[in-house]
Design a protein around this motif. Structure first.
Motif, PDB file in Angstrom:
ATOM      1  N   ALA A   1       0.831  -1.198   0.000  1.00 49.93           N
ATOM      2  CA  ALA A   1       0.000   0.000   0.000  1.00 49.93           C
ATOM      3  C   ALA A   1       0.869   1.253   0.000  1.00 49.93           C
ATOM      4  N   GLN A   2       1.945   1.217   0.768  1.00 52.91           N
ATOM      5  CA  GLN A   2       2.828   2.384   0.828  1.00 52.91           C
ATOM      6  C   GLN A   2       3.488   2.631  -0.530  1.00 52.91           C
ATOM      7  N   PHE A   3       3.966   1.591  -1.166  1.00 48.65           N
ATOM      8  CA  PHE A   3       4.607   1.741  -2.481  1.00 48.65           C
ATOM      9  C   PHE A   3       3.619   2.278  -3.507  1.00 48.65           C
ATOM     10  N   GLY A   4       2.416   1.782  -3.484  1.00 46.89           N
ATOM     11  CA  GLY A   4       1.433   2.211  -4.466  1.00 46.89           C
ATOM     12  C   GLY A   4       0.910   3.606  -4.223  1.00 46.89           C
ATOM     13  N   ASN A   5       0.805   3.990  -2.962  1.00 50.57           N
ATOM     14  CA  ASN A   5       0.125   5.236  -2.622  1.00 50.57           C
ATOM     15  C   ASN A   5       1.069   6.424  -2.486  1.00 50.57           C
ATOM     16  N   TYR A   6       2.236   6.237  -1.916  1.00 47.47           N
ATOM     17  CA  TYR A   6       3.121   7.372  -1.660  1.00 47.47           C
ATOM     18  C   TYR A   6       4.208   7.450  -2.710  1.00 47.47           C
ATOM     19  N   TRP A   7       4.339   8.635  -3.287  1.00 41.32           N
ATOM     20  CA  TRP A   7       5.302   8.934  -4.345  1.00 41.32           C
ATOM     21  C   TRP A   7       5.042   8.115  -5.606  1.00 41.32           C
ATOM     22  N   ASP A   8       3.857   7.478  -5.677  1.00 43.17           N
ATOM     23  CA  ASP A   8       3.431   6.785  -6.896  1.00 43.17           C
ATOM     24  C   ASP A   8       4.487   5.825  -7.412  1.00 43.17           C
ATOM     25  N   MET A   9       4.935   4.960  -6.546  1.00 40.92           N
ATOM     26  CA  MET A   9       6.015   4.031  -6.879  1.00 40.92           C
ATOM     27  C   MET A   9       5.525   2.626  -7.224  1.00 40.92           C
ATOM     28  N   ASP A  17       4.369  -9.169  -6.083  1.00 38.05           N
ATOM     29  CA  ASP A  17       4.245  -7.903  -5.362  1.00 38.05           C
ATOM     30  C   ASP A  17       3.130  -7.045  -5.959  1.00 38.05           C
ATOM     31  N   GLU A  18       3.064  -6.994  -7.278  1.00 32.74           N
ATOM     32  CA  GLU A  18       1.997  -6.218  -7.913  1.00 32.74           C
ATOM     33  C   GLU A  18       0.634  -6.876  -7.670  1.00 32.74           C
ATOM     34  N   ARG A  19       0.577  -8.183  -7.760  1.00 37.30           N
ATOM     35  CA  ARG A  19      -0.687  -8.883  -7.471  1.00 37.30           C
ATOM     36  C   ARG A  19      -1.130  -8.610  -6.044  1.00 37.30           C
ATOM     37  N   ASP A  20      -0.168  -8.611  -5.102  1.00 35.89           N
ATOM     38  CA  ASP A  20      -0.507  -8.311  -3.704  1.00 35.89           C
ATOM     39  C   ASP A  20      -1.048  -6.894  -3.562  1.00 35.89           C
ATOM     40  N   LEU A  21      -0.434  -5.945  -4.261  1.00 38.30           N
ATOM     41  CA  LEU A  21      -0.914  -4.558  -4.202  1.00 38.30           C
ATOM     42  C   LEU A  21      -2.350  -4.468  -4.696  1.00 38.30           C
ATOM     43  N   LEU A  22      -2.631  -5.078  -5.834  1.00 39.86           N
ATOM     44  CA  LEU A  22      -3.971  -4.988  -6.413  1.00 39.86           C
ATOM     45  C   LEU A  22      -5.006  -5.811  -5.651  1.00 39.86           C
ATOM     46  N   ALA A  23      -4.544  -6.744  -4.822  1.00 43.68           N
ATOM     47  CA  ALA A  23      -5.467  -7.546  -4.011  1.00 43.68           C
ATOM     48  C   ALA A  23      -5.822  -6.870  -2.686  1.00 43.68           C
ATOM     49  N   LEU A  24      -5.094  -5.818  -2.330  1.00 44.61           N
ATOM     50  CA  LEU A  24      -5.382  -5.128  -1.079  1.00 44.61           C
ATOM     51  C   LEU A  24      -6.768  -4.499  -1.109  1.00 44.61           C
ATOM     52  N   THR A  25      -7.394  -4.449   0.048  1.00 47.63           N
ATOM     53  CA  THR A  25      -8.685  -3.777   0.160  1.00 47.63           C
ATOM     54  C   THR A  25      -8.455  -2.316   0.531  1.00 47.63           C
TER      55      THR A  25
END
Length: 191
Positions: A1-9, A17-25
């Motif tokens: 969540a931090q990677f996806g949300n902050y500084w658009d990383m 890792d990307e699958r985990d990001l997109l699976a987050l609620t």
């Protein structure tokens, strides 16, 4: 969540890792549906899933618009609204949001060198490009670089937001911070 949300990383994430990001609620984003949807729209756009990006952005932009209405002086929220409008295919509205963000940024000269200010300008540049306004995007990228945003030229070249313009001489000029691109970052330029 931090990677996806902050500084658009989120673009650095691959595979599991990307699958985990997109699976987050949305709870992983502090319960914020706008942040969760923004990450989904952006991640999908970076991966070339324009339909998925548009679907997420169609849900995200009204939430972002409500945030802007609640805090109208927040340039960062305005730039993120512009990005979601652009991914939703609402280009003219996206450019207006980018222009509003830049008006707010430029109204506060004390914040000119702040990290949040430079991030906002960089986000506005990405939004302008996603909306199809290359001239404005390049002017804003140049402005972000002059404000010393933490994304150096190597980072920007890797950021998939800029993939479509890597061979454009205007892109390289903007990365170098060259003057003379002819667009005022508070006004729309031509595509």
């Amino acid at each position: 969540a931090q990677f996806g949300n902050y500084w658009d990383m989120g673009w650095v994430l691959t595979g599991d890792d990307e699958r985990d990001l997109l699976a987050l609620t949305r709870e992983a984003f502090g319960g914020g549906a706008s942040s969760w949807l923004t990450v989904h729209a952006t991640q999908r756009a970076w991966r070339g899933d324009s339909a998925g990006a548009r679907a997420a952005a169609d849900s995200a932009w009204p939430l972002r618009a409500a945030e802007v209405a609640a805090v109208p002086g927040d340039a960062q929220r305005q730039a993120l609204l512009g990005l979601m409008l652009a991914h939703a295919g609402r280009s003219a509205e996206a450019v207006k949001a980018v222009q509003a963000a830049m008006t707010l940024v430029n109204a506060n000269p004390q914040a000119r060198a702040s990290l949040i200010s430079s991030y906002t300008v960089y986000t506005a540049a990405r939004a302008a490009l996603a909306a199809g306004d290359r001239a404005l995007a390049f002017a804003l990228l140049r402005d972000a670089r002059q404000r010393h945003y933490l994304a150096n030229p190597a980072w920007v070249r890797l950021d998939p937001s800029w993939r479509s313009v890597l061979q454009d001489p205007g892109f390289e000029q903007a990365l170098r911070g060259d003057a003379g691109l002819g667009t005022d970052p508070t006004r729309g330029g031509g595509a």
